[in-house]
Structures are given as C-alpha cells and as structure tokens.
Design an enzyme around this catalytic site. Structure first.
Site, PDB file in Angstrom:
ATOM      1  N   GLY A  18       1.176  -1.385  -0.135  1.00  0.00           N
ATOM      2  CA  GLY A  18       0.466   0.162   0.227  1.00  0.00           C
ATOM      3  C   GLY A  18       0.650   1.496   0.050  1.00  0.00           C
ATOM      4  O   GLY A  18       0.073   2.196   0.860  1.00  0.00           O
ATOM      5  N   THR A  19       2.462   1.697  -0.450  1.00  0.00           N
ATOM      6  CA  THR A  19       2.811   2.475  -0.634  1.00  0.00           C
ATOM      7  C   THR A  19       2.148   3.802  -1.252  1.00  0.00           C
ATOM      8  O   THR A  19       2.001   5.006  -1.226  1.00  0.00           O
ATOM      9  CB  THR A  19       4.055   2.675  -1.181  1.00  0.00           C
ATOM     10  N   ASN A  20       1.556   3.155  -2.352  1.00  0.00           N
ATOM     11  CA  ASN A  20       0.607   4.050  -3.154  1.00  0.00           C
ATOM     12  C   ASN A  20      -0.548   4.625  -2.872  1.00  0.00           C
ATOM     13  O   ASN A  20      -0.935   5.192  -2.410  1.00  0.00           O
ATOM     14  CB  ASN A  20       0.292   3.467  -4.872  1.00  0.00           C
ATOM     15  N   MET A  96      -4.375  -7.215  -6.356  1.00  0.00           N
ATOM     16  CA  MET A  96      -3.502  -7.432  -7.710  1.00  0.00           C
ATOM     17  C   MET A  96      -4.281  -9.197  -8.138  1.00  0.00           C
ATOM     18  O   MET A  96      -4.277 -10.468  -8.272  1.00  0.00           O
ATOM     19  CB  MET A  96      -1.983  -8.626  -7.366  1.00  0.00           C
ATOM     20  N   LEU A  99     -11.305  -8.175 -11.678  1.00  0.00           N
ATOM     21  CA  LEU A  99     -12.328  -8.118 -11.606  1.00  0.00           C
ATOM     22  C   LEU A  99     -13.802  -8.833 -12.130  1.00  0.00           C
ATOM     23  O   LEU A  99     -13.177  -7.763 -13.611  1.00  0.00           O
ATOM     24  CB  LEU A  99     -12.839  -6.180 -11.383  1.00  0.00           C
ATOM     25  N   ASN A 113      -7.157   2.294 -12.628  1.00  0.00           N
ATOM     26  CA  ASN A 113      -5.684   1.419 -12.519  1.00  0.00           C
ATOM     27  C   ASN A 113      -4.763   1.229 -12.368  1.00  0.00           C
ATOM     28  O   ASN A 113      -4.582   2.083 -13.812  1.00  0.00           O
ATOM     29  CB  ASN A 113      -6.212  -0.524 -13.086  1.00  0.00           C
ATOM     30  N   HIS A 115      -0.541   0.557 -13.178  1.00  0.00           N
ATOM     31  CA  HIS A 115       0.113  -0.489 -13.260  1.00  0.00           C
ATOM     32  C   HIS A 115       1.545  -0.184 -13.749  1.00  0.00           C
ATOM     33  O   HIS A 115       1.923   1.050 -14.433  1.00  0.00           O
ATOM     34  CB  HIS A 115      -0.684  -1.836 -14.285  1.00  0.00           C
ATOM     35  N   ASP A 156      -4.716  -5.622 -17.557  1.00  0.00           N
ATOM     36  CA  ASP A 156      -3.707  -4.537 -17.253  1.00  0.00           C
ATOM     37  C   ASP A 156      -4.080  -3.537 -18.378  1.00  0.00           C
ATOM     38  O   ASP A 156      -3.209  -3.242 -19.350  1.00  0.00           O
ATOM     39  CB  ASP A 156      -2.435  -4.661 -16.560  1.00  0.00           C
ATOM     40  N   GLU A 185       5.143   5.712 -10.026  1.00  0.00           N
ATOM     41  CA  GLU A 185       3.683   5.130  -9.391  1.00  0.00           C
ATOM     42  C   GLU A 185       3.475   6.023  -8.791  1.00  0.00           C
ATOM     43  O   GLU A 185       2.183   6.443  -9.043  1.00  0.00           O
ATOM     44  CB  GLU A 185       3.905   3.965  -9.208  1.00  0.00           C
TER      45      GLU A 185
HETATM   46  C1  GAR Z   1       2.528  -1.360  -7.493  1.00  0.00           C
HETATM   47  O1  GAR Z   1       3.414  -1.361  -8.152  1.00  0.00           O
HETATM   48  C2  GAR Z   1       1.285  -1.298  -9.188  1.00  0.00           C
HETATM   49  O2  GAR Z   1       1.888  -0.858  -9.566  1.00  0.00           O
HETATM   50  C3  GAR Z   1       1.134  -3.058  -8.789  1.00  0.00           C
HETATM   51  O3  GAR Z   1       1.706  -3.425  -7.294  1.00  0.00           O
HETATM   52  C4  GAR Z   1       2.695  -3.103  -6.216  1.00  0.00           C
HETATM   53  C5  GAR Z   1       1.250  -2.181  -5.400  1.00  0.00           C
HETATM   54  O4  GAR Z   1       2.582  -1.752  -4.558  1.00  0.00           O
HETATM   55  N1  GAR Z   1       0.271  -3.336  -9.345  1.00  0.00           N
HETATM   56  C6  GAR Z   1       0.256  -4.413 -10.403  1.00  0.00           C
HETATM   57  O5  GAR Z   1       0.897  -4.730 -10.251  1.00  0.00           O
HETATM   58  C7  GAR Z   1      -1.228  -4.504 -11.504  1.00  0.00           C
HETATM   59  N2  GAR Z   1      -1.714  -5.436 -12.492  1.00  0.00           N
HETATM   60  P1  GAR Z   1       2.023  -0.745  -3.384  1.00  0.00           P
HETATM   61  O6  GAR Z   1       0.832  -1.846  -3.022  1.00  0.00           O
HETATM   62  O7  GAR Z   1       2.830  -0.428  -2.823  1.00  0.00           O
HETATM   63  O8  GAR Z   1       1.251   0.196  -4.087  1.00  0.00           O
END
Ligand code: GAR
Length: 214
Positions: A18-20, A96, A99, A113, A115, A156, A185
């Site tokens: 969940g850093t994003n 991940m 849906l 989303n 990606h 994606d 990101e």
């Molecule tokens: C991120 O790199 C995001 O782009 C990726 O999961 C990671 C989550 O990081 N998503 C995918 O690959 C979607 N297909 P986070 O939990 O630190 O935000």
C-alpha cells in the site's frame, strides 16, 4: 484541505504493502488531491494496506475469496463492500486480482488502475521484475508506468489516462529499478487523481453518480 462535502470520494483496493495508497492518502491530506479516501478494501486479510488505512482512521475491509466461491460471486460481494463506502471513484492501487464484470458493471467508467508498465506491455504480476530481466537480456531499453480506466476484464488494459517512461541506469538491480519505478508510480497516480478530482466529474467524461453526490 478541501471540505469533505466537496471532496471526491475515493475507494482504494489494494492487496499488498500500500505505498501507493499512502501516497494518495497523503496527497488528499495535503490538499493536492481534492479527494478523500473513504474506504480501503483488500482481498488479503494481512495486507499492510489495511493497516495503513486503520492508522488514518479510514474504514478497512477484508473481502477474501472464499473456498469454492466463483470469481463472479466474489466480485459481486466485493462490489457490495465497495458500494458501502459510496465512492465516486474506485482506485486499484496494487489490487492483484482480475475484477469480473459483476464488479465492474457496478462502477462503469469509475474504476482506475495503476500498472507498472507502459500500455500493452507486461500485463499481470511482477511487471517490474520482468522488465528488469528483459533489460538484463538486452531486449528492453526502458519501461514505464500507466494509469488507465478499467472498463472490462482485460488484464491491465483499458483507456489510458496517463503514462510516464522510466529509464534503466547502468548497474540497475531489480531493487534499484523497482524503487525508481515506485517513486514514479506514486507521482503519476497522485498527479492523475489530482487532475481527475480537480475536474470532477466532467474530466472523466462522466455524468454525476446516481447514488453519489457528484
Ligand atoms: C505497484 O507496483 C502497482 O503498480 C502494482 O502493484 C504494486 C503495489 O505496490 N500493480 C500491479 O502490478 C497491477 N497489475 P504498493 O502496494 O506498494 O502500492
């Protein structure tokens, strides 16, 4: 900070660290995004993203897929949980699972989303690791990040809202490249949401949410 009454209501789906999500929460708190994270939902009970939500007083909900439960049934149950937060927008920040339409049909053109690859490249899991492996093998010079709408079950894939290129640098390890990708990101997701929420709902070509307040 924007008034809660005017902030765009964001539900965030996340499976991992969940850093994003954190970047979005911080940008809402700083007033960079005219939004409010009104719920965080995960398919994983132990997702650190859920802990981050609780730490900020945001409703955190686990909706795991039960044994024997179909993808469609799980998607419908997930949609119920998300709808409970009355979001304007649903943001997939490291969610991940694919849906199904039982979910997407409930939030038409309202699911975004993130990606870690450019459009049409490296769909699915571990896009960062695969891009790095291709660079090591000499078949890739750069990668990137995209934010797109999710309108169907394509992996994606969907109408692109924003992209940025991310270069490799000599000696990059998967970790150093991954750290640079994550920084991009965070910035791209925040900037995209900033724009979308600043011009809500017209910027998304959306009509007001019948069940919401936009
Ligand atoms: C991120 O790199 C995001 O782009 C990726 O999961 C990671 C989550 O990081 N998503 C995918 O690959 C979607 N297909 P986070 O939990 O630190 O935000």
């Amino acid at each position: 900070m924007p008034g809660v009454g005017t902030a765009v209501r964001l539900a965030v789906l996340a499976s991992g660290t969940g850093t994003n999500l954190q970047a979005v929460i911080d940008a809402c708190a700083a007033g960079t995004i005219n939004g409010q994270v009104v719920g965080v939902i995960s398919d994983r009970r132990d997702a650190i993203a859920l802990e981050r939500a609780r730490r900020h007083g945001i409703a955190a909900t686990w909706v795991g897929r039960a044994q024997g439960e179909s993808r469609d049934a799980h998607g419908a149950r997930l949609a119920d949980a998300v709808a409970g937060a009355s979001p304007d927008l649903v943001v997939l920040a490291g969610y991940m699972r694919l849906l199904p339409m039982t979910f997407l049909g409930r939030f038409p053109r309202r699911v975004i989303n993130l990606h870690p690859a450019l459009p049409g490249e490296l769909p699915g899991v571990d896009a960062i690791g695969r891009a790095h492996a291709e660079w090591v093998a000499g078949t890739r010079t750069h990668s990137g990040v995209m934010v797109h709408l999710v309108v169907d079950e394509g992996v994606d894939d969907g109408p692109v809202l924003a992209t940025c290129h991310v270069e490799f640098t000599p000696g990059d390890t998967v970790d150093s490249f991954g750290a640079r990708m994550h920084a991009h990101e965070h910035a791209l997701l925040v900037e995209t949401l900033r724009q979308v929420c600043a011009d809500w709902p017209q910027g998304m070509g959306l009509t007001p949410n019948p069940g919401g307040r936009a």
